[in-house]
Design a protein around this motif. Structure first.
Motif, short mmCIF file in Angstrom:
data_model
loop_
_atom_site.label_atom_id
_atom_site.label_comp_id
_atom_site.label_asym_id
_atom_site.label_seq_id
_atom_site.Cartn_x
_atom_site.Cartn_y
_atom_site.Cartn_z
N UNK A 124 0.84 -1.20 0.00
CA UNK A 124 0.00 0.00 0.00
C UNK A 124 0.87 1.25 0.00
N UNK A 125 0.46 2.27 -0.73
CA UNK A 125 1.22 3.52 -0.77
C UNK A 125 0.93 4.37 0.46
N UNK A 126 -0.26 4.23 1.02
CA UNK A 126 -0.64 5.01 2.19
C UNK A 126 -0.29 4.23 3.46
N UNK A 127 0.34 4.89 4.42
CA UNK A 127 0.73 4.23 5.67
C UNK A 127 -0.51 4.04 6.53
N UNK A 128 -0.80 2.79 6.86
CA UNK A 128 -1.92 2.49 7.73
C UNK A 128 -1.41 1.63 8.87
N UNK A 129 -0.32 2.06 9.50
CA UNK A 129 0.34 1.27 10.52
C UNK A 129 -0.40 1.14 11.82
N UNK A 130 -1.49 1.87 11.99
CA UNK A 130 -2.25 1.73 13.22
C UNK A 130 -1.66 2.52 14.38
N UNK A 131 -0.87 3.54 14.11
CA UNK A 131 -0.29 4.34 15.17
C UNK A 131 -1.29 5.35 15.70
N UNK A 132 -2.42 4.84 16.21
CA UNK A 132 -3.47 5.71 16.70
C UNK A 132 -3.16 6.17 18.11
N UNK A 133 -3.48 7.39 18.38
CA UNK A 133 -3.31 7.91 19.74
C UNK A 133 -4.58 7.61 20.52
N UNK A 134 -4.46 6.84 21.58
CA UNK A 134 -5.60 6.49 22.41
C UNK A 134 -5.49 7.19 23.75
N UNK A 135 -6.61 7.50 24.37
CA UNK A 135 -6.55 8.12 25.69
C UNK A 135 -6.04 7.13 26.73
N UNK A 136 -5.61 7.64 27.87
CA UNK A 136 -5.10 6.78 28.94
C UNK A 136 -6.15 5.78 29.38
N UNK A 137 -7.36 6.25 29.66
CA UNK A 137 -8.45 5.38 30.09
C UNK A 137 -9.61 5.55 29.11
N UNK A 138 -9.74 4.62 28.15
CA UNK A 138 -10.75 4.80 27.11
C UNK A 138 -12.19 4.63 27.59
N UNK A 139 -12.40 3.99 28.75
CA UNK A 139 -13.76 3.79 29.24
C UNK A 139 -14.24 5.04 29.97
#
Length: 58
Positions: free
Chosen positions: A33-48
């Motif tokens: 894939x030409x587009x980077x989709x590495x999953x480097x998502x920023x998640x909050x400390x406590x998602x709940x």
């Protein structure tokens, strides 16, 4: 008759999907894939949310 044709179509789709996963097609597609989709998502400390988890059972 119509339900049998629909069932065969579903079975064919599931078989094709299983074969693609067995052959690691999603990994190959991601690699080339030409587009980077590495999953480097920023998640909050406590998602709940704070009120979502009850203590002490029901």
């Amino acid at each position: 008759m119509r339900e049998a044709v629909r069932r065969r179509a579903i079975d064919a789709f599931q078989a094709a999907t299983a074969l693609a996963c067995f052959l690691h097609v999603p990994d190959l597609a991601a690699r080339f894939s030409k587009e980077d989709r590495g999953g480097g998502w920023r998640l909050p400390e406590n998602p709940a949310p704070t009120g979502a988890v009850r203590e002490g059972g029901m």
